[in-house]
Design an enzyme around this catalytic site. Structure first.
Site, mmCIF file in Angstrom:
data_model
loop_
_atom_site.group_PDB
_atom_site.id
_atom_site.type_symbol
_atom_site.label_atom_id
_atom_site.label_comp_id
_atom_site.label_asym_id
_atom_site.label_seq_id
_atom_site.Cartn_x
_atom_site.Cartn_y
_atom_site.Cartn_z
ATOM 1 N N GLY A 296 0.784 -1.224 0.000
ATOM 2 C CA GLY A 296 0.000 0.000 0.000
ATOM 3 C C GLY A 296 0.819 1.277 0.000
ATOM 4 O O GLY A 296 0.391 2.307 -0.492
ATOM 5 N N ASP A 297 2.013 1.228 0.528
ATOM 6 C CA ASP A 297 2.851 2.432 0.611
ATOM 7 C C ASP A 297 4.307 2.082 0.315
ATOM 8 O O ASP A 297 5.146 2.078 1.182
ATOM 9 C CB ASP A 297 2.717 3.091 1.978
ATOM 10 C CG ASP A 297 3.035 2.140 3.133
ATOM 11 O OD1 ASP A 297 3.215 0.937 2.886
ATOM 12 O OD2 ASP A 297 3.131 2.598 4.279
#
Length: 44
Positions: A18-19
């Site tokens: 996600g990041d």
């Protein structure tokens, strides 16, 4: 484990979360500051 890195290449990597992030460490806490060895010459 090393707290700093010199003359390093990071290539052909696929990071999928996600990041996405690559974090470069330059010494740990007060020990890194006393040792005085920053990370340098890193190609991503």
């Amino acid at each position: 484990m090393h707290d700093s890195r010199k003359d390093t290449v990071i290539e052909d990597s696929y990071i999928s979360v996600g990041d996405d992030v690559i974090a470069i460490k330059g010494g740990w806490d007060q020990y890194g500051a006393v040792y005085g060895r920053p990370s340098k010459n890193i190609l991503i």
